[in-house]
Design an enzyme around this catalytic site. Structure first.
Site, PDB file in Angstrom:
ATOM      1  N   ASP A 140     -15.105  -0.223  38.905  1.00 34.54           N
ATOM      2  CA  ASP A 140     -13.966  -1.117  38.670  1.00 34.54           C
ATOM      3  C   ASP A 140     -13.735  -1.324  37.172  1.00 34.54           C
ATOM      4  OD1 ASP A 140     -11.880  -2.765  39.315  1.00 34.54           O
ATOM      5  OD2 ASP A 140     -13.115  -4.470  39.911  1.00 34.54           O
ATOM      6  N   ASN A 187     -11.010   0.233  35.289  1.00 31.28           N
ATOM      7  CA  ASN A 187     -10.294   1.304  34.559  1.00 31.28           C
ATOM      8  C   ASN A 187      -9.008   0.778  33.921  1.00 31.28           C
ATOM      9  OD1 ASN A 187     -12.216   3.012  35.532  1.00 31.28           O
ATOM     10  ND2 ASN A 187     -10.897   4.068  36.992  1.00 31.28           N
ATOM     11  N   ARG A 207      -8.104  -2.367  33.156  1.00 36.46           N
ATOM     12  CA  ARG A 207      -8.331  -3.317  32.050  1.00 36.46           C
ATOM     13  C   ARG A 207      -8.822  -2.597  30.797  1.00 36.46           C
ATOM     14  NH1 ARG A 207     -12.049  -6.933  35.483  1.00 36.46           N
ATOM     15  NH2 ARG A 207     -11.616  -5.260  36.956  1.00 36.46           N
ATOM     16  N   TRP A 208      -9.634  -1.595  30.972  1.00 37.28           N
ATOM     17  CA  TRP A 208     -10.160  -0.805  29.833  1.00 37.28           C
ATOM     18  C   TRP A 208      -8.996  -0.168  29.074  1.00 37.28           C
ATOM     19  CZ3 TRP A 208     -10.210   4.362  28.320  1.00 37.28           C
ATOM     20  CH2 TRP A 208     -11.199   4.748  27.407  1.00 37.28           C
ATOM     21  N   HIS A 211      -8.226   5.659  34.187  1.00 35.34           N
ATOM     22  CA  HIS A 211      -8.740   6.499  35.280  1.00 35.34           C
ATOM     23  C   HIS A 211      -9.248   7.840  34.724  1.00 35.34           C
ATOM     24  CE1 HIS A 211      -7.339   3.528  38.002  1.00 35.34           C
ATOM     25  NE2 HIS A 211      -6.059   3.808  37.898  1.00 35.34           N
ATOM     26  N   GLU A 270      -6.582  -0.238  50.506  1.00 33.81           N
ATOM     27  CA  GLU A 270      -5.656  -1.150  49.819  1.00 33.81           C
ATOM     28  C   GLU A 270      -5.022  -0.479  48.588  1.00 33.81           C
ATOM     29  OE1 GLU A 270      -8.839  -2.020  50.658  1.00 33.81           O
ATOM     30  OE2 GLU A 270      -8.304  -3.286  52.373  1.00 33.81           O
ATOM     31  N   ASN A 271      -5.722   0.492  48.007  1.00 35.09           N
ATOM     32  CA  ASN A 271      -5.195   1.157  46.800  1.00 35.09           C
ATOM     33  C   ASN A 271      -3.890   1.920  47.056  1.00 35.09           C
ATOM     34  OD1 ASN A 271      -8.469   1.951  45.408  1.00 35.09           O
ATOM     35  ND2 ASN A 271      -7.135   0.223  44.979  1.00 35.09           N
TER      36      ASN A 271
HETATM   37  C1  FPP Z   1     -10.837   0.789  39.703  1.00 36.51           C
HETATM   38  O1  FPP Z   1     -10.272   0.412  38.487  1.00 36.51           O
HETATM   39  C2  FPP Z   1     -10.876   2.243  39.889  1.00 36.51           C
HETATM   40  C3  FPP Z   1     -10.203   2.938  40.848  1.00 36.51           C
HETATM   41  C4  FPP Z   1      -9.291   2.306  41.823  1.00 36.51           C
HETATM   42  C5  FPP Z   1     -10.304   4.402  40.981  1.00 36.51           C
HETATM   43  C6  FPP Z   1     -11.578   5.046  40.536  1.00 36.51           C
HETATM   44  C7  FPP Z   1     -11.274   6.456  40.207  1.00 36.51           C
HETATM   45  C8  FPP Z   1     -11.818   7.196  39.218  1.00 36.51           C
HETATM   46  C9  FPP Z   1     -12.920   6.705  38.387  1.00 36.51           C
HETATM   47  C10 FPP Z   1     -11.306   8.541  38.915  1.00 36.51           C
HETATM   48  C11 FPP Z   1     -11.332   9.593  39.975  1.00 36.51           C
HETATM   49  C12 FPP Z   1     -12.541   9.645  40.829  1.00 36.51           C
HETATM   50  C13 FPP Z   1     -13.262  10.763  41.132  1.00 36.51           C
HETATM   51  C14 FPP Z   1     -14.333  10.644  42.156  1.00 36.51           C
HETATM   52  C15 FPP Z   1     -13.066  12.074  40.485  1.00 36.51           C
HETATM   53  P1  FPP Z   1      -8.957  -0.464  38.518  1.00 36.51           P
HETATM   54  O2  FPP Z   1      -7.792   0.452  38.401  1.00 36.51           O
HETATM   55  O3  FPP Z   1      -8.944  -1.324  39.724  1.00 36.51           O
HETATM   56  O4  FPP Z   1      -9.121  -1.317  37.214  1.00 36.51           O
HETATM   57  P2  FPP Z   1      -8.651  -2.835  36.962  1.00 36.51           P
HETATM   58  O5  FPP Z   1      -9.403  -3.681  37.955  1.00 36.51           O
HETATM   59  O6  FPP Z   1      -9.089  -3.087  35.568  1.00 36.51           O
HETATM   60  O7  FPP Z   1      -7.179  -2.852  37.149  1.00 36.51           O
END
Ligand code: FPP
Length: 249
Positions: free
Chosen positions: A21, A23, A25-26, A38, A68-69
């Site tokens: 979790d 990505n 915010r980063w 991502h 949910e995504n």
């Molecule tokens: C959560 O961060 C992350 C995800 C919903 C997707 C994770 C996917 C990857 C790391 C890339 C692809 C994966 C593979 C296995 C190749 P968020 O977007 O919810 O971040 P936030 O909470 O800061 O908005």
């Protein structure tokens, strides 16, 4: 940060699950679009797989995409799906070299054709690898998984293949997507959120939970080892007392 020394010979969790979790915010912190987060998250996926395999973890389950995504903006969903397809294609060689077997759990038929095809291909090609199982949770929701299990069990009861009085925990386990995998020993969630978000609800019954403020794209090998080190210092009692655990009662 000083490096943590890790005893990789004792008390390494068999099954580690990760909620990746932070990505978005980063990326936002860097003034970029969420997609940039991502893209960088993929590097952390690679580091985590390597780190887990190196210390002898047997199953690594990564929460890559929840049911949910699907309700995120189409552009973000499309990018995540194409990142998945390209990463699978790119990483096949390294999975083979390191004898890592790919598996997936979730409602996979909902994946776009290209990602689904790539996934099936890598699963097939790595099927006999035996160092570690990399289990991707894709279009995954734990409650939906449990509903599916209940439906399959009910069908067996209706068809007289199973007696109600014979239904036990093992029956439920055997009808989950994770039927052939051991229970989760250790669950890691990055980005400071302290919740489970419909991930492996049944399978984490006795898991140790670990929450870190590190955002996923910043989560590197050493962060994984720090987490494992903490796991190794925890006492898993399964409802028993410390004294019982010490005397092996
Ligand atoms: C959560 O961060 C992350 C995800 C919903 C997707 C994770 C996917 C990857 C790391 C890339 C692809 C994966 C593979 C296995 C190749 P968020 O977007 O919810 O971040 P936030 O909470 O800061 O908005």
């Amino acid at each position: 940060m000083s490096k943590i020394t890790l005893n990789s010979k004792v008390n390494v969790p068999n099954h580690v699950a990760v909620i990746m979790d932070g990505n978005g915010r980063w990326a936002k912190q860097k003034g970029k679009f969420r997609i940039f987060g991502h893209q960088n998250g993929v590097k952390s996926v690679r580091e985590t797989i390597e780190a887990a395999a190196e210390i002898g973890v047997k199953v690594l389950t990564l929460f890559a995409f929840s049911t949910e995504n699907w309700s995120r903006p189409k552009r973000e969903v499309d990018t995540l799906m194409s990142l998945l397809a390209t990463s699978l294609k790119k990483e096949l060689k390294s999975l083979q070299k390191n004898s890592i077997q790919l598996r997936a759990i979730g409602d996979l038929k909902n994946l776009p054709e290209k990602a689904h095809k790539e996934l099936k291909e890598v699963i097939l090609k790595t099927a006999s690898n035996d160092r570690m199982i990399l289990n991707l949770a894709l279009s995954y929701g734990s409650r939906a998984e449990i509903v599916n299990a209940v439906k399959s069990i009910s069908k067996k009861v209706v068809n007289n293949e199973l007696k109600i009085e014979n239904i036990n925990e093992k029956t439920i386990n055997n009808h989950l997507y994770t039927f052939s995998l051991p229970d989760v020993d250790f669950l890691i969630r990055t980005s400071g959120e302290q919740r489970i978000s419909n991930f492996l609800l049944w399978q984490i019954a006795y898991a140790e939970l670990y929450f870190t403020n590190t955002l996923w794209p910043d989560f590197k090998k050493q962060d994984f080892y720090n987490a494992i080190k903490e796991y190794q210092n925890r006492e898993r009692r399964y409802g028993k007392t410390s004294e019982q655990i010490e005397t092996n009662e």
